[in-house]
Write a protein that holds these residues in place. Structure first.
Motif, PDB file in Angstrom:
ATOM      1  N   ARG A 119       5.824  -1.468   6.827  1.00  0.00           N
ATOM      2  CA  ARG A 119       6.800  -2.431   6.311  1.00  0.00           C
ATOM      3  C   ARG A 119       6.294  -3.054   5.003  1.00  0.00           C
ATOM      4  O   ARG A 119       7.023  -3.124   4.013  1.00  0.00           O
ATOM      5  N   ILE A 120       5.014  -3.459   5.016  1.00  0.00           N
ATOM      6  CA  ILE A 120       4.469  -4.132   3.836  1.00  0.00           C
ATOM      7  C   ILE A 120       4.438  -3.178   2.637  1.00  0.00           C
ATOM      8  O   ILE A 120       4.905  -3.516   1.542  1.00  0.00           O
ATOM      9  N   PHE A 121       3.936  -1.970   2.853  1.00  0.00           N
ATOM     10  CA  PHE A 121       3.893  -1.034   1.727  1.00  0.00           C
ATOM     11  C   PHE A 121       5.295  -0.563   1.336  1.00  0.00           C
ATOM     12  O   PHE A 121       5.556  -0.307   0.154  1.00  0.00           O
ATOM     13  N   PHE A 126       6.209   1.864  -1.636  1.00  0.00           N
ATOM     14  CA  PHE A 126       5.490   3.073  -1.215  1.00  0.00           C
ATOM     15  C   PHE A 126       6.321   3.822  -0.176  1.00  0.00           C
ATOM     16  O   PHE A 126       6.861   3.218   0.749  1.00  0.00           O
ATOM     17  N   GLN A 127       6.405   5.138  -0.326  1.00  0.00           N
ATOM     18  CA  GLN A 127       7.090   5.964   0.659  1.00  0.00           C
ATOM     19  C   GLN A 127       6.070   6.543   1.627  1.00  0.00           C
ATOM     20  O   GLN A 127       4.897   6.684   1.284  1.00  0.00           O
ATOM     21  N   ILE A 128       6.539   6.904   2.830  1.00  0.00           N
ATOM     22  CA  ILE A 128       5.636   7.547   3.789  1.00  0.00           C
ATOM     23  C   ILE A 128       5.628   9.049   3.528  1.00  0.00           C
ATOM     24  O   ILE A 128       6.675   9.669   3.400  1.00  0.00           O
ATOM     25  N   TYR A 129       4.441   9.604   3.405  1.00  0.00           N
ATOM     26  CA  TYR A 129       4.298  11.043   3.192  1.00  0.00           C
ATOM     27  C   TYR A 129       3.516  11.613   4.373  1.00  0.00           C
ATOM     28  O   TYR A 129       2.419  11.158   4.679  1.00  0.00           O
ATOM     29  N   ARG A 130       4.122  12.581   5.053  1.00  0.00           N
ATOM     30  CA  ARG A 130       3.468  13.163   6.229  1.00  0.00           C
ATOM     31  C   ARG A 130       2.739  14.442   5.843  1.00  0.00           C
ATOM     32  O   ARG A 130       3.290  15.275   5.121  1.00  0.00           O
ATOM     33  N   SER A 131       1.523  14.589   6.329  1.00  0.00           N
ATOM     34  CA  SER A 131       0.798  15.833   6.072  1.00  0.00           C
ATOM     35  C   SER A 131       0.138  16.285   7.376  1.00  0.00           C
ATOM     36  O   SER A 131      -0.032  15.484   8.297  1.00  0.00           O
TER      37      SER A 131
END
Ligand code: DAH
Length: 341
Positions: A119-121, A126-131
């Motif tokens: 939430r804060i980022f 900032f986007q979430i990037y999955r690896s």
């Protein structure tokens, strides 16, 4: 004989009326109207009567037969419904019994911390990037500037697979290269959360997995001031507006310069207590400016682009926040522990 018939008729009606069970009724039927019952036996005796008496007797016996049959049907109906009533009453569902409560599940405390971090980022763009959890040695180490025999690998005792270059990621930093290769030369602002795997045998507290949240920002004119500003703001939003931060020089192969960030202890407010080991400070994350070699490996020209990166452990943050002293509690599925959050 007519008298006898009338007597049989009234007696039969009486026994029928006093029968209290269907089983008794059936017996009565066999005895009275059945193939070898009393009425049948009487019909057989017709031959003994005079010609004049025969039709009168015959008529009468027919009427009695029908009447007994009707009486039998009626009584059978009565008894059946009475039996059904008692059965229903005895096996009835007690609707006044309180229901079984539906217990609502909750989010694991580490998931709660993770979502707070997202939430804060997220608010900061900032986007979430999955690896992937299963990585190659290249992404996990080499492209992050850990050459094959670099001593920094020692700190991350890895789980290897049967394929010599395929491992379980030891840190989310592996995803940095993937994000850069996907987005270059566009600017990047992502966080990379996920499970990491290391074989750690620290006294009895052996553990093999933990989560991390990595961060990466790449673009033009990104400086160390951006790193400090972003992470200090993050710490204030997560731990409280009056938290102070400090940065200590550190070393990571993939950042230069590198720093660790501490926040003032949120239990003692920096005065010193058991949690902060009487230093007043808690170490929260590792960070640094993305190393030029790493930028290059991700497809960015280090002469033109710069960036910062950071990595933190949500379990550690959760432990500090709630004073939890054993990492293994997070994986034990003990509801007495989990329900406290
Ligand atoms: N990958 C490091 C570790 O697992 C944590 C870390 C430190 C990540 C500094 C970063 C960083 O992105 O800049 O210990």
């Amino acid at each position: 004989m007519l008298d006898e018939l009338e007597k049989l008729y009234t007696q039969s009606l009486e026994t029928l009326g006093s029968a209290q069970e269907t089983a008794v009724l059936e017996e009565w039927y066999r005895d009275t109207l059945g193939k070898k019952g009393k009425i049948y036996l009487m019909t057989r005796q017709v031959g003994q009567l005079s010609k004049e008496e025969r039709p009168i007797f015959g008529k009468r016996i027919n009427v009695i037969k029908t009447e007994l049959q009707e009486a039998y049907d009626g009584r059978l109906g009565e008894l059946k419904s009475a039996e059904l009533e008692t059965e229903i009453a005895s096996s009835a569902i007690d609707v006044t019994l309180p229901g079984r409560p539906v217990t609502a599940g909750g989010l694991h405390v580490v998931t709660q911390t993770l979502r707070e971090i997202y939430r804060i980022f997220g608010d900061m763009g900032f986007q979430i990037y999955r690896s992937p959890d299963v990585e190659t040695d290249a992404y996990n180490f080499e492209l992050l500037n850990f050459p094959p025999h670099h001593p920094a690998r020692e700190m991350q005792d890895s789980f290897y697979t049967e394929k010599s270059d395929v491992i379980l990621r030891t840190h989310t930093s592996a995803g940095q290269i993937r994000a850069m290769r996907e987005y270059h030369p566009e600017p990047i602002r992502v966080i990379l959360p996920g499970m990491c795997y290391r074989n750690e045998q620290i006294t009895t507290r052996s553990s093999i997995q933990f989560t991390q949240v990595e961060g990466l920002a790449v673009g033009e004119n990104i400086t160390f001031a951006d790193l400090k500003g972003t992470l200090t703001e993050f710490a204030k939003r997560l731990f409280g507006a009056d938290r102070k931060t400090r940065f200590r020089a550190s070393y990571f192969p993939f950042t230069e310069p590198s720093a660790e960030m501490d926040v003032t202890c949120f239990l003692c407010d920096g005065k010193g207590c058991q949690i902060c080991k009487y230093t007043g400070w808690l170490e929260i994350l590792g960070s640094g400016m993305v190393h030029p070699n790493v930028l290059r490996n991700g497809g960015y020209d280090p002469e033109k682009y710069t960036g910062f990166a950071f990595g933190m452990g949500p379990e550690r943050i959760t432990m500090l926040k709630y004073g939890i002293d054993d990492l293994r509690l997070f994986w034990r599925n003990d509801l007495r522990f989990l329900q406290q959050f």
